[in-house]
Design a protein around this motif. Structure first.
Motif, short mmCIF file in Angstrom:
data_model
loop_
_atom_site.label_atom_id
_atom_site.label_comp_id
_atom_site.label_asym_id
_atom_site.label_seq_id
_atom_site.Cartn_x
_atom_site.Cartn_y
_atom_site.Cartn_z
N VAL A 126 59.69 34.56 36.34
CA VAL A 126 60.04 34.38 37.54
C VAL A 126 60.95 35.68 37.48
O VAL A 126 61.23 35.62 36.69
N ARG A 127 61.01 36.38 38.52
CA ARG A 127 61.68 37.16 39.17
C ARG A 127 62.56 37.82 40.44
O ARG A 127 61.94 36.56 41.27
N LEU A 128 64.33 37.28 40.17
CA LEU A 128 64.52 38.10 41.06
C LEU A 128 64.03 39.27 41.89
O LEU A 128 63.99 40.05 41.05
N VAL A 129 64.03 39.46 42.95
CA VAL A 129 62.84 40.09 43.87
C VAL A 129 63.86 40.61 45.24
O VAL A 129 64.31 40.11 46.13
N PHE A 130 64.53 41.99 45.60
CA PHE A 130 65.35 42.09 46.07
C PHE A 130 65.11 44.23 46.22
O PHE A 130 65.04 44.53 45.85
N ARG A 131 65.78 44.69 47.78
CA ARG A 131 65.66 45.59 48.11
C ARG A 131 66.98 46.22 48.83
O ARG A 131 67.55 45.64 49.05
N ARG A 166 69.83 55.87 46.00
CA ARG A 166 68.67 54.94 47.11
C ARG A 166 67.83 53.44 47.34
O ARG A 166 68.36 53.01 46.38
N ASP A 167 67.38 53.47 48.40
CA ASP A 167 66.53 52.82 48.65
C ASP A 167 65.04 52.17 47.78
O ASP A 167 64.48 52.88 47.53
N LYS A 168 65.41 50.85 47.22
CA LYS A 168 64.71 50.50 45.99
C LYS A 168 64.06 48.84 46.07
O LYS A 168 65.22 48.57 46.69
N ASP A 169 62.72 49.04 45.38
CA ASP A 169 62.40 47.23 45.15
C ASP A 169 63.57 46.91 44.00
O ASP A 169 62.44 47.97 42.76
N VAL A 170 64.26 45.75 44.09
CA VAL A 170 63.99 46.18 42.08
C VAL A 170 64.27 44.76 41.89
O VAL A 170 63.78 43.27 42.48
N GLU A 171 63.45 44.16 40.55
CA GLU A 171 63.50 42.95 40.36
C GLU A 171 63.63 42.91 38.87
O GLU A 171 64.16 43.40 37.80
N ILE A 172 65.09 41.94 38.75
CA ILE A 172 65.15 41.12 37.62
C ILE A 172 64.51 40.40 37.38
O ILE A 172 63.97 38.93 37.57
N TRP A 173 63.24 40.67 35.97
CA TRP A 173 62.40 39.05 35.03
C TRP A 173 63.71 38.43 34.77
O TRP A 173 63.84 38.64 32.97
N LEU A 174 63.19 36.97 35.32
CA LEU A 174 64.71 36.11 34.20
C LEU A 174 64.11 35.73 32.60
O LEU A 174 62.66 35.91 32.20
N PRO A 175 64.77 35.60 31.72
CA PRO A 175 64.43 34.89 30.56
C PRO A 175 63.50 33.57 30.37
O PRO A 175 63.01 33.05 31.30
N HIS A 176 62.02 34.53 29.07
CA HIS A 176 61.28 33.76 29.63
C HIS A 176 60.81 32.57 28.97
O HIS A 176 59.72 30.91 29.16
N ASN A 177 62.02 31.63 27.62
CA ASN A 177 62.05 31.33 27.26
C ASN A 177 63.58 30.55 27.49
O ASN A 177 63.67 29.79 25.89
N GLU A 178 64.17 30.66 27.89
CA GLU A 178 65.52 30.19 28.63
C GLU A 178 65.49 29.48 29.86
O GLU A 178 65.25 30.26 30.72
N THR A 179 65.88 28.30 30.07
CA THR A 179 66.53 27.46 31.52
C THR A 179 67.53 29.11 32.07
O THR A 179 68.92 29.27 31.27
N THR A 180 67.29 29.13 33.51
CA THR A 180 68.90 30.06 33.52
C THR A 180 68.93 29.56 35.08
O THR A 180 68.48 29.51 35.75
N GLU A 181 70.16 29.09 35.05
CA GLU A 181 70.78 28.57 36.85
C GLU A 181 71.27 29.83 37.23
O GLU A 181 72.39 30.29 36.55
N LEU A 182 71.38 30.50 38.78
CA LEU A 182 71.48 31.53 39.20
C LEU A 182 72.91 31.38 39.50
O LEU A 182 72.69 30.45 41.03
N VAL A 183 74.28 31.48 39.34
CA VAL A 183 75.38 31.50 39.63
C VAL A 183 76.04 32.45 41.17
O VAL A 183 76.02 31.85 42.47
N ALA A 184 75.34 33.90 40.74
CA ALA A 184 76.20 34.95 41.79
C ALA A 184 75.43 36.27 41.13
O ALA A 184 75.19 36.50 40.66
#
Length: 393
Positions: A58-63, A138-156
């Motif tokens: 699972v990853r956060l993906v934004f421009r 510059r404008d770019k696609d950013v992906e932050i891949w979340l830890p595969h082995n830790e439950t992760t609540e996204l807060v901000a």
């Protein structure tokens, strides 16, 4: 927070996430799930509940044109009673598809698990911050891949320039289901689990339903796969059923058929690859169950042993050898009516020769180097020209 940035806080919403089938709104923020609510409601197994809430793939993906990104998360780490603390989960940063940084979380909860009973207790901790700086302006696609082995609540999510959801790049979606090996057990980081290695090499969007201990041919998982849009589908099954001694051959064959039938209800013509287990010496010819080796635990080492009796194999007890023969037979039988169904022998991903060079440290799970080996081999066998997942044309 660094005061030199004028921070913009962007609301965390599902359209910034890839690889999750559902999001739960918690008191802290968003919790990505890899099984939908309907499937979770039918599951009573604590190990699967933990596994599906760990955001493997699972990853956060934004421009954005941002040069700095901060992500507040509340993680739940797991530790095993009587063993040293496990390493912190890692976040992998990709900029326009290229690795651009790595960070670990801080704070968070700790779930302590007793391996003998899978009983656990949680110690609460604070929200932590993951920070990436020095990104290209510059404008770019950013992906932050979340830890595969830790439950992760996204807060901000905070950045020093506006964020929009990344556009659809038209990449094919690969939906994969497997065991802890597909989940990423003992891999180095979230993009170093073998399915991510394969997906990044193959230029596809990964939806990873690899669940530690839980590739059990569960009907609710098959229904989740049926209902998930996908261009390519793979199912890697067998080892967990042996580990838990969960079925005999009589139940296993029809369960495989049923799992495939359900997927086909939603994806009648999609390339579908059934993958048998990789080499695992302790279970090639010895049935389960699998248990931690008591002598090794006494030395502070987690190593698994096969507890079954090979003499029971003729009465239907399952070994990996038996499972591979059955999966191969099922695909051969169905292929006449389903030309898009394919079989991949797990020994072609990691066989006895590979085990000699890259042994499984705990006798069941691959280490970081072996994840890379399996990921590269899967790409070569499935995505190369002539493979079941090859690009047409």
């Amino acid at each position: 927070m660094h005061s030199e940035h004028d921070w913009i806080t962007t609301p965390l919403t599902a359209d910034l996430l890839r690889g999750a089938l559902d999001v739960e709104h918690t008191e802290h923020g968003l919790l990505p799930h890899r099984l939908p609510a309907r499937a979770r409601a039918q599951n009573t197994n604590a190990q699967l509940a933990m596994a599906e809430a760990q955001p493997s793939g699972v990853r956060l993906v934004f421009r954005t044109a941002a040069t700095a990104v901060e992500l507040d998360t509340l993680r739940t780490k797991r530790d095993y009673t009587g063993f040293p603390p496990r390493p912190d989960g890692l976040y992998d940063l990709l900029v326009d598809g290229v690795p651009a940084g790595q960070a670990s979380g801080t704070g968070g909860n700790v779930l302590t698990v007793d391996l003998a009973t899978w009983a656990g207790g949680v110690t609460s901790g604070p929200v932590g911050t993951v920070r990436f700086t020095g990104l290209p302006a510059r404008d770019k696609d950013v992906e932050i891949w979340l830890p595969h082995n830790e439950t992760t609540e996204l807060v901000a999510l905070r950045t020093d320039a506006p964020v929009v959801p990344a556009p659809d790049r038209g990449r094919r979606v690969w939906l994969h289901h497997g065991s802890s090996i597909s989940h990423g057990s003992d891999a180095a980081s979230p993009t170093a689990i073998w399915p991510a290695i394969t997906a990044l090499r193959g230029g596809v969007e990964l939806v990873n339903l690899g669940f530690g201990g839980s590739a059990m041919l569960d009907p609710f998982t098959a229904r989740a796969m049926r209902d998930t849009p996908a261009d390519l589908i793979s199912v890697k099954t067998g080892i967990n059923i042996v580990n838990a001694d969960a079925m005999r051959l009589r139940a296993f064959g029809p369960a495989v058929h049923g799992f495939l039938d359900t997927i086909r209800d939603g994806h009648p013509d999609t390339p579908l690859l059934l993958v048998s287990p990789i080499h695992c010496a302790i279970h090639e010819d010895t049935p389960g169950p699998t248990a931690p080796d008591g002598e090794e635990i006494g030395k502070g080492r987690l190593v698994f042993a096969a507890m079954g009796d090979p003499a029971e194999t003729p009465t239907g007890k399952l070994t990996l050898t038996v499972i591979r023969e059955e999966l191969s037979r099922i695909v051969e039988q169905r292929a006449a009516d389903d030309p898009n169904l394919h079989y991949l022998d797990g020994l072609d991903l990691y066989g006895p020769q590979d085990a000699a060079a890259l042994p499984l440290p705990d006798h069941v799970h691959p280490d970081a180097a072996t994840h890379r080996h399996i990921g590269d081999r899967f790409h070569e066998l499935a995505f190369r020209k002539g493979g079941p997942f090859a690009e047409e044309g």
